[in-house]
Design an enzyme around this catalytic site. Structure first.
Site, PDB file in Angstrom:
ATOM      1  N   LYS A 172     -64.831 -26.864 -32.336  1.00  0.00           N
ATOM      2  CA  LYS A 172     -66.217 -26.365 -32.337  1.00  0.00           C
ATOM      3  C   LYS A 172     -66.260 -24.900 -31.900  1.00  0.00           C
ATOM      4  O   LYS A 172     -66.907 -24.069 -32.543  1.00  0.00           O
ATOM      5  CB  LYS A 172     -67.061 -27.212 -31.372  1.00  0.00           C
ATOM      6  CG  LYS A 172     -68.398 -26.574 -31.009  1.00  0.00           C
ATOM      7  CD  LYS A 172     -69.228 -27.442 -30.085  1.00  0.00           C
ATOM      8  CE  LYS A 172     -68.999 -27.267 -28.607  1.00  0.00           C
ATOM      9  NZ  LYS A 172     -69.584 -26.068 -27.989  1.00  0.00           N
ATOM     10  N   ASN A 173     -65.568 -24.607 -30.790  1.00  0.00           N
ATOM     11  CA  ASN A 173     -65.725 -23.273 -30.211  1.00  0.00           C
ATOM     12  C   ASN A 173     -64.931 -22.183 -30.940  1.00  0.00           C
ATOM     13  O   ASN A 173     -64.989 -21.014 -30.569  1.00  0.00           O
ATOM     14  CB  ASN A 173     -65.391 -23.297 -28.717  1.00  0.00           C
ATOM     15  CG  ASN A 173     -66.469 -24.043 -27.936  1.00  0.00           C
ATOM     16  OD1 ASN A 173     -67.555 -24.313 -28.474  1.00  0.00           O
ATOM     17  ND2 ASN A 173     -66.178 -24.381 -26.690  1.00  0.00           N
ATOM     18  N   CYS A 225     -79.075 -23.231 -18.555  1.00  0.00           N
ATOM     19  CA  CYS A 225     -78.878 -24.541 -19.162  1.00  0.00           C
ATOM     20  C   CYS A 225     -78.340 -25.483 -18.111  1.00  0.00           C
ATOM     21  O   CYS A 225     -78.223 -25.110 -16.951  1.00  0.00           O
ATOM     22  CB  CYS A 225     -77.948 -24.449 -20.362  1.00  0.00           C
ATOM     23  SG  CYS A 225     -76.271 -24.106 -19.911  1.00  0.00           S
ATOM     24  N   ARG A 256     -75.856 -18.880 -16.768  1.00  0.00           N
ATOM     25  CA  ARG A 256     -75.185 -18.367 -17.961  1.00  0.00           C
ATOM     26  C   ARG A 256     -75.821 -17.103 -18.567  1.00  0.00           C
ATOM     27  O   ARG A 256     -76.346 -17.125 -19.682  1.00  0.00           O
ATOM     28  CB  ARG A 256     -75.083 -19.470 -19.025  1.00  0.00           C
ATOM     29  CG  ARG A 256     -74.287 -20.649 -18.521  1.00  0.00           C
ATOM     30  CD  ARG A 256     -74.099 -21.686 -19.574  1.00  0.00           C
ATOM     31  NE  ARG A 256     -73.055 -21.346 -20.533  1.00  0.00           N
ATOM     32  CZ  ARG A 256     -72.754 -22.096 -21.582  1.00  0.00           C
ATOM     33  NH1 ARG A 256     -73.434 -23.197 -21.832  1.00  0.00           N
ATOM     34  NH2 ARG A 256     -71.786 -21.732 -22.399  1.00  0.00           N
ATOM     35  N   ARG A 313     -73.395 -32.724 -30.320  1.00  0.00           N
ATOM     36  CA  ARG A 313     -73.235 -31.269 -30.454  1.00  0.00           C
ATOM     37  C   ARG A 313     -71.760 -30.904 -30.570  1.00  0.00           C
ATOM     38  O   ARG A 313     -71.419 -29.896 -31.187  1.00  0.00           O
ATOM     39  CB  ARG A 313     -73.804 -30.557 -29.232  1.00  0.00           C
ATOM     40  CG  ARG A 313     -75.296 -30.661 -29.113  1.00  0.00           C
ATOM     41  CD  ARG A 313     -75.774 -29.805 -27.988  1.00  0.00           C
ATOM     42  NE  ARG A 313     -75.165 -28.472 -28.092  1.00  0.00           N
ATOM     43  CZ  ARG A 313     -75.085 -27.610 -27.108  1.00  0.00           C
ATOM     44  NH1 ARG A 313     -75.576 -27.902 -25.928  1.00  0.00           N
ATOM     45  NH2 ARG A 313     -74.536 -26.431 -27.287  1.00  0.00           N
TER      46      ARG A 313
HETATM   47  N1  EPU Z   1     -70.946 -14.807 -17.633  1.00  0.00           N
HETATM   48  C1  EPU Z   1     -71.698 -13.797 -17.106  1.00  0.00           C
HETATM   49  N2  EPU Z   1     -72.178 -12.836 -17.944  1.00  0.00           N
HETATM   50  C2  EPU Z   1     -71.937 -12.839 -19.278  1.00  0.00           C
HETATM   51  C3  EPU Z   1     -71.152 -13.864 -19.827  1.00  0.00           C
HETATM   52  C4  EPU Z   1     -70.665 -14.847 -18.978  1.00  0.00           C
HETATM   53  O1  EPU Z   1     -71.950 -13.766 -15.898  1.00  0.00           O
HETATM   54  O2  EPU Z   1     -72.413 -11.927 -19.966  1.00  0.00           O
HETATM   55  C5  EPU Z   1     -70.411 -15.874 -16.769  1.00  0.00           C
HETATM   56  C6  EPU Z   1     -70.936 -17.250 -17.108  1.00  0.00           C
HETATM   57  O3  EPU Z   1     -72.200 -17.499 -16.507  1.00  0.00           O
HETATM   58  C7  EPU Z   1     -69.856 -18.153 -16.582  1.00  0.00           C
HETATM   59  C8  EPU Z   1     -68.585 -17.332 -16.840  1.00  0.00           C
HETATM   60  O4  EPU Z   1     -69.021 -15.988 -17.026  1.00  0.00           O
HETATM   61  O5  EPU Z   1     -70.002 -18.352 -15.199  1.00  0.00           O
HETATM   62  C9  EPU Z   1     -67.787 -17.728 -18.064  1.00  0.00           C
HETATM   63  O6  EPU Z   1     -68.655 -17.916 -19.168  1.00  0.00           O
HETATM   64  P1  EPU Z   1     -68.226 -17.628 -20.672  1.00  0.00           P
HETATM   65  O7  EPU Z   1     -68.996 -16.465 -21.158  1.00  0.00           O
HETATM   66  O8  EPU Z   1     -66.755 -17.597 -20.790  1.00  0.00           O
HETATM   67  O9  EPU Z   1     -68.783 -18.932 -21.382  1.00  0.00           O
HETATM   68  P2  EPU Z   1     -69.339 -18.965 -22.859  1.00  0.00           P
HETATM   69  O10 EPU Z   1     -68.636 -17.994 -23.680  1.00  0.00           O
HETATM   70  O11 EPU Z   1     -70.816 -18.980 -22.838  1.00  0.00           O
HETATM   71  C10 EPU Z   1     -67.583 -20.673 -23.816  1.00  0.00           C
HETATM   72  C11 EPU Z   1     -67.638 -22.026 -24.470  1.00  0.00           C
HETATM   73  C12 EPU Z   1     -68.011 -23.064 -23.414  1.00  0.00           C
HETATM   74  C13 EPU Z   1     -66.954 -23.034 -22.314  1.00  0.00           C
HETATM   75  C14 EPU Z   1     -66.841 -21.631 -21.721  1.00  0.00           C
HETATM   76  C15 EPU Z   1     -65.732 -21.477 -20.690  1.00  0.00           C
HETATM   77  C16 EPU Z   1     -68.269 -21.479 -26.727  1.00  0.00           C
HETATM   78  C17 EPU Z   1     -69.295 -21.534 -27.785  1.00  0.00           C
HETATM   79  N3  EPU Z   1     -68.616 -21.997 -25.533  1.00  0.00           N
HETATM   80  O12 EPU Z   1     -68.900 -20.439 -23.292  1.00  0.00           O
HETATM   81  O13 EPU Z   1     -67.996 -24.325 -24.061  1.00  0.00           O
HETATM   82  O14 EPU Z   1     -67.290 -23.935 -21.289  1.00  0.00           O
HETATM   83  O15 EPU Z   1     -66.597 -20.668 -22.791  1.00  0.00           O
HETATM   84  O16 EPU Z   1     -64.518 -21.818 -21.232  1.00  0.00           O
HETATM   85  O17 EPU Z   1     -67.160 -21.022 -26.947  1.00  0.00           O
HETATM   86  C18 EPU Z   1     -68.636 -26.552 -24.416  1.00  0.00           C
HETATM   87  O18 EPU Z   1     -68.006 -26.523 -25.484  1.00  0.00           O
HETATM   88  O19 EPU Z   1     -69.078 -27.630 -23.915  1.00  0.00           O
HETATM   89  C19 EPU Z   1     -68.879 -25.317 -23.689  1.00  0.00           C
HETATM   90  C20 EPU Z   1     -69.837 -25.197 -22.761  1.00  0.00           C
END
Ligand code: EPU
Length: 418
Positions: free
Chosen positions: A22-23, A117, A122, A397
């Site tokens: 998915k990701n 969420c 996030r 999802r």
């Molecule tokens: N963060 C910030 N600022 C930003 C971006 C992130 O503070 O601008 C923080 C987040 O709040 C969090 C940390 O950085 O505490 C890491 O978040 P990240 O941005 O890596 O998460 P994401 O990209 O939103 C993806 C996956 C998630 C997975 C996380 C961590 C996708 C679509 N989603 O989310 O997948 O948990 O990386 O590996 O790739 C899932 O599939 O169930 C899922 C939640």
């Protein structure tokens, strides 16, 4: 709303194929916005988040064709709308992934600001800061992030913390920027590397993806390409844990053990037998499970997306284990539901202390997010009696036909639709 009914106590046995990730699918779909030629993606999982991303691309003006094998061709030659509306973004935060491509190729984007969420606040500040450093003008108006740029320019960016979609968004934006972009402290997740491989097939010049430093030399335009999405390591890990938890013997095919080193090591430490072959993983229980301690971390560390499932395994092991969540501040919503099934878990801030060995007993429970719902299904498989899980739209999802795959392995599991 659908519910899932699980009657626990049956060991899972047999072989099942793992779906595409998915990701990795979501950013690859967004990458189609970077070219006016068709992008063909295969090994796409059939999931609600994928449908949501296709719907988003469709309302931007993409023409989408789906073949009988669920391969998808996206043609973004006629983009007429650069707005990602609240109704879509609120159901899927990964919608933010269209921001970089839209700005890079169309010079504007208007994306509903994703709210908090079930797993934390996030924010997307690091995505936006990076785009600003590349010359975009970003404002926030009535809940929408508005971005404008004539042509993005290359920049050297250092992420304050590792962000997966942040790295992907900026990597996509940089492909069409003027000059060189260097992303430091970039996410090393296999899904980032898979996206870079797809973009390079489209004519991008990306080096270092899969490491903490990614260098992108911008090009004038990208072209169409074909790309097969890598296997889903979180689906793989979830089924590995299910096999261990039920005392079964399961072989997972169409997967890749090399992207699951931390979960495989943890399961072995817990006493589970894991055999790796190219593209295949066999998992079986051989003797009692031992409680383990673990801490979630960015790749190659233990993935936060398997934390909830692992917590269930520890609850069924001998001894006490601590599970520390370091990525999301609120990713323990499943704990109170697991406690309803009898799991002995105490929360101390971002640490769950799990006392193993207690028996789980079926009960009605409620899913709160995607991975939390997976942990409830696993707990139901291990519990005595019936577990009825409501709000299972969360699980749809991110898991393709989970009840069908588990049923094929001998689980007593049914979807109740109403
Ligand atoms: N963060 C910030 N600022 C930003 C971006 C992130 O503070 O601008 C923080 C987040 O709040 C969090 C940390 O950085 O505490 C890491 O978040 P990240 O941005 O890596 O998460 P994401 O990209 O939103 C993806 C996956 C998630 C997975 C996380 C961590 C996708 C679509 N989603 O989310 O997948 O948990 O990386 O590996 O790739 C899932 O599939 O169930 C899922 C939640």
């Amino acid at each position: 709303m659908d519910k899932i009914l699980v009657r626990g106590g049956r060991p899972l046995t047999g072989t099942i194929p793992i779906s595409g990730a998915k990701n990795a699918t979501l950013p690859a779909l967004a990458a189609s916005l970077l070219t006016d030629q068709p992008l063909r993606l295969s090994n796409i999982p059939h999931l609600r988040d994928v449908t949501t991303m296709l719907e988003l691309l469709g309302q931007h003006g993409a023409a989408i064709t789906i073949d009988e094998k669920l391969g998808v061709e996206i043609d973004c030659s006629r983009i007429h709308n650069t707005k990602a509306p609240y109704d879509l973004v609120r159901t899927m935060r990964a919608s933010i992934l269209v921001m970089g491509p839209l700005l890079a190729r169309h010079g504007r984007a208007e994306i509903s600001l994703p709210g908090g969420c079930a797993i934390g606040t996030r924010p997307v500040n690091l995505h936006l800061r990076g785009l600003e450093a590349m010359g975009a003008e970003i404002t926030l108006e009535q809940g929408y992030i508005k971005g404008q740029a004539k042509r993005l320019r290359g920049a050297r960016l250092v992420f304050d913390l590792v962000t997966v979609t942040g790295t992907e968004n900026l990597m996509m934006a940089a492909c069409l920027a003027d000059g060189r972009t260097v992303l430091e402290n970039a996410a090393c997740e296999p899904e980032v590397l898979d996206l870079a491989n797809c973009l390079n097939k489209m004519g991008a010049r990306i080096k270092g993806a899969g490491t903490g430093t990614i260098t992108i030399d911008g090009v004038e335009e990208l072209r169409g390409a074909e790309h097969a999405i890598l296997p889903d390591r979180i689906e793989t890990g979830t089924f590995m844990i299910a096999a261990a938890l039920t005392g079964g013997d399961v072989t997972l095919t169409h997967t890749d053990p090399s992207i699951l080193k931390a979960p495989i090591a943890k399961l072995r430490q817990a006493g589970v037998v894991v055999e790796e072959k190219k593209g295949t993983i066999r998992v079986r229980k051989n003797g009692p499970l031992r409680a383990v301690d673990l801490q979630t971390a960015p790749y190659p560390g233990f993935p936060t997306d398997l934390q909830a499932q692992m917590l269930v395994l520890v609850s069924q092991s001998e001894g006490t284990g601590t599970i520390t969540e370091t990525i999301f501040e609120n990713r323990f919503m499943h704990v109170s539901e697991l406690q309803r099934l009898g799991a002995d878990i105490t929360l101390q801030g971002n640490v769950a202390v799990v006392k193993g060995g207690g028996e789980l007993r079926g009960a009605p429970v409620m899913a709160t997010d995607l991975r939390a719902s997976a942990s409830l299904v696993l707990a139901g498989l291990a519990a005595r009696g019936e577990t009825l899980i409501s709000r299972v739209y969360h699980i749809d999802r991110g898991y393709e036909r989970i009840e069908e795959k588990l049923m094929a392995l001998g689980a007593d599991i049914h979807r109740l639709s109403n």
